[in-house]
Design a protein around this motif. Structure first.
Motif, PDB file in Angstrom:
ATOM      1  N   MET A 115      18.211 103.329  46.041  1.00 41.68           N
ATOM      2  CA  MET A 115      18.906 103.300  47.266  1.00 41.68           C
ATOM      3  C   MET A 115      18.617 101.884  48.238  1.00 41.68           C
ATOM      4  N   THR A 116      19.703 101.311  48.859  1.00 44.93           N
ATOM      5  CA  THR A 116      19.315 100.124  49.612  1.00 44.93           C
ATOM      6  C   THR A 116      18.324 100.643  50.800  1.00 44.93           C
ATOM      7  N   ALA A 117      17.848  99.503  51.556  1.00 43.90           N
ATOM      8  CA  ALA A 117      17.126  99.658  52.638  1.00 43.90           C
ATOM      9  C   ALA A 117      17.852 100.526  53.659  1.00 43.90           C
ATOM     10  N   GLY A 147      21.284  95.808  53.036  1.00 45.39           N
ATOM     11  CA  GLY A 147      22.094  95.860  51.882  1.00 45.39           C
ATOM     12  C   GLY A 147      20.981  95.463  50.598  1.00 45.39           C
ATOM     13  N   ARG A 148      19.905  95.023  50.734  1.00 44.16           N
ATOM     14  CA  ARG A 148      18.961  94.834  49.764  1.00 44.16           C
ATOM     15  C   ARG A 148      18.178  96.200  49.281  1.00 44.16           C
ATOM     16  N   TYR A 149      17.958  96.035  47.783  1.00 41.02           N
ATOM     17  CA  TYR A 149      17.124  97.208  47.357  1.00 41.02           C
ATOM     18  C   TYR A 149      15.612  96.790  47.480  1.00 41.02           C
ATOM     19  N   PRO A 150      14.710  97.978  47.369  1.00 47.06           N
ATOM     20  CA  PRO A 150      13.329  97.909  47.542  1.00 47.06           C
ATOM     21  C   PRO A 150      12.412  96.636  46.894  1.00 47.06           C
ATOM     22  N   TYR A 151      13.176  96.406  45.504  1.00 50.40           N
ATOM     23  CA  TYR A 151      12.189  95.596  44.705  1.00 50.40           C
ATOM     24  C   TYR A 151      12.645  94.076  45.281  1.00 50.40           C
TER      25      TYR A 151
END
Length: 620
Positions: free
Chosen positions: A406-408, A446-450
């Motif tokens: 999931m994205t932020a 729109g960024r992912y946790p990593y």
């Protein structure tokens, strides 16, 4: 001149990213002599862990490139075959990782994992390995070691899992021990014991230690020399005493300025933010002092009364329970609007279980948990979901508590959508506002946790907790895994949000320096019970219970000149909370030292002074 155990010269480590090689460690050099401890410090992303992985040969072979020289005594490690390197790892070089749960195999017992290392590297029989495993676990202070070797990692607390990892690393008595943030997850008393244990084994075996940490108090306590890293490079190196007394580089000065110093708030009644530090100049700007925002007349947001949580221990196949863990025993306290109550104590004392019971993530045996006068323990289904919007939790590991798929933005919007507080358009519009509120940019949604750093991920978790507009947040070791500069930023953020939104916090932590900064009141837990509670100044300046004094004396001081100070660190085995099935806990008596400051009277533990009121002794 004595030959160094480890010599690193011009180490450069690069990783293959987007079709090109990117260097993350550049021209790093140092050496470690027998019995010497070298600390490598720096914030997340500085390259210190990659340096350790490069020495161990644990970087991915198809996506990494290591240049320079790494010698173990006279052996050049970069020229060894994979088979020869495997022999050296564990036998001559051992490593303790930061996160024990990802390092331990979840489907194998603790005993079998340590025994495997012993039989493989030391060539002893299975029976001898089992006896040695018990001895190692006892040496790192795991209670009931002989019975617990057959348990799995999930049955241990975070601190206990780290002790298992330390026992495993020390099993083969290596020449070099690489400790990568080994005490981050440990409370201060166990941290002090582990540091003493490492120093003792170092003296006995002539072992060299490469200690990677962001805790400058630990550096001052244990390191002979220190290397400061920033953005993949060494910016300063030298004797630890010189680094602390006369730091040359601005970044080193900024690191030292962000260190919480126990006792620095003496005479200040209210929580105080960390200084903001200029990385260019290293100059710290002290924060503006705030007035008290807690009104004693306000009705508590949270009232916990006589909370009890116990867990049965299985007795074997087709047998009933053999005993019972008394995790939380007759715990009572309250939290008022805008107040922070810190819950402190050793791993296994029951503080996390208390927080999980409040969240209804763990089932309490008895007691009551009143959130805005509604008893959460009496609610189920829709009624519980409706009331639980008023309380949220921030967990210790932000990466583990965020869905990697999931994205932020999706993670922050989900609580609003699940609780039907907004439709999809409204929820995603609010996501941008929440990201700005926690110091991030709206386009990061729109960024992912990593794609975020550890500190940024924790900010996302805070934004997610704020999405349902709670009145109370349970923060379970929410900053313990962060380096000092990021920790200061996140704590300052939490205090700013508290002032703006009149949030209440139940702040569960083992970091006494942060507790002194953030808390209005402090409750000290030991073996499932609160042994002392009171205003922050009373607990830190006038501790009454022997355990509270032990807890405070174990805090490492960020001053190498204080290294030889006498501390009351007992090496006795931690008392187990495991009790017989027919065990009846004694009733406790509490003495009032000053207004709001109460301490358990251990000499009269069967006298009940809780009175006829069911509020318990720790509710105002």
């Amino acid at each position: 001149m004595t030959q160094p155990v480890l010599s690193v010269s011009n180490l450069t480590t690069s990783f293959l990213t987007n079709g090109g090689w990117k260097s993350v460690v550049r021209n790093v050099s140092f050496s470690i002599a027998p019995k010497e401890t070298l600390a490598v410090v720096g914030e997340s992303g500085s390259g210190k862990s990659v340096t350790a992985l490069s020495i161990m040969g644990l970087t991915p072979p198809d996506r990494s490139r290591i240049g320079g020289s790494i010698k173990l005594e006279s052996t050049e490690l970069l020229k060894l075959s994979p088979a020869r390197m495997r022999h050296i790892r564990g036998n001559e070089i051992a490593m303790i990782f930061q996160e024990p749960m990802t390092s331990l195999n979840p489907v194998l017992t603790i005993g079998s994992q340590i025994s495997e290392a012993l039989t493989l590297h030391r060539g002893i029989s299975q029976r001898e390995a089992e006896s040695e495993t018990v001895r190692l676990l006892e040496r790192v202070r795991i209670p009931s070691a002989r019975t617990r070797i057959n348990e799995y990692p999930h049955g241990f607390s975070g601190g206990m899992r780290q002790r298992v990892m330390i026992a495993m690393a020390l099993a083969c008595r290596p020449k070099l021990l690489i400790a990568d943030e080994p005490t981050t997850a440990l409370d201060v008393t166990i941290q002090a014991q582990i540091l003493d244990l490492i120093k003792t084994l170092q003296e006995e075996e002539g072992m060299a230690v490469l200690f990677i940490t962001h805790d400058m108090g630990v550096v001052a306590e244990i390191a002979d020399r220190t290397v400061v890293m920033y953005d993949g490079e060494t910016v300063e190196a030298g004797a630890t005493a010189e680094i602390f007394s006369d730091p040359k580089h601005a970044y080193t000065r900024s690191l030292l300025a962000a260190v919480p110093k126990l006792g620095s708030l003496h005479g200040i009644d209210q929580p105080t933010r960390f200084p903001t530090v200029d990385r260019i100049t290293g100059v710290a700007k002290e924060p503006e002092r705030r007035a008290n925002t807690v009104n004693e007349e306000d009705r508590p947001v949270l009232e916990v009364k006589s909370l009890v949580a116990r867990f049965d221990m299985p007795g074997g196949f087709l047998r009933g329970p053999s005993g019972r863990i008394h995790a939380v025993e007759n715990v009572s306290f309250d939290v008022r609007p805008g107040e922070t109550l810190a819950l402190v104590g050793e791993s296994g004392c029951g503080k996390t279980t208390t927080g999980r019971c409040i969240m209804r993530l763990t089932t309490a045996k008895s007691g009551s948990i009143l959130l805005n006068q509604a008893d959460l323990l009496a609610l189920d289904g829709r009624a519980l979901r409706e009331k639980r919007k008023g309380i949220q939790m921030i967990f210790q590991d932000p990466y583990a508590s965020l869905n990697p798929r999931m994205t932020a933005g999706e993670a922050i919007a989900e609580p609003m959508l699940v609780n039907k507080l907004a439709d999809s358009a409204e929820a995603y519009a609010k996501v941008g506002e929440l990201l700005k509120r926690v110091g991030l940019l709206p386009d990061m949604a729109g960024r992912y946790p990593y794609e975020f750093s550890g500190g940024q991920r924790q900010r996302i978790c805070i934004a997610r907790a704020l999405a349902v507009e709670p009145r109370l947040i349970v923060a379970d070791e929410s900053v313990s895994a962060l380096d000092v500069s990021v920790k200061a930023q996140v704590v300052n953020l939490m205090m700013e949000l508290q002032e703006r939104l009149k949030l209440s916090y139940l702040f569960i932590s083992h970091d006494m320096g942060v507790v002194e900064r953030i808390s209005h009141r402090v409750a000290v837990m030991y073996l499932g019970e609160i042994v002392e509670i009171g205003p922050r100044a009373a607990i830190f300046n006038n501790p009454q219970h022997p355990y509270t004094r032990k807890l405070l004396s174990a805090v490492p001081v960020a001053d190498p000149t204080q290294r030889q100070r006498k501390r009351s660190i007992a090496n006795e085995e931690i008392v187990s909370p495991l009790r017989p099935l027919d065990y009846a806990p004694p009733k406790r008596r509490y003495r009032q030292i000053s207004p709001g400051h109460l301490v358990m009277d251990s000499n009269l533990d069967r006298v009940d002074l809780m009175g006829s009121s069911n509020r318990g002794p720790f509710c105002k």
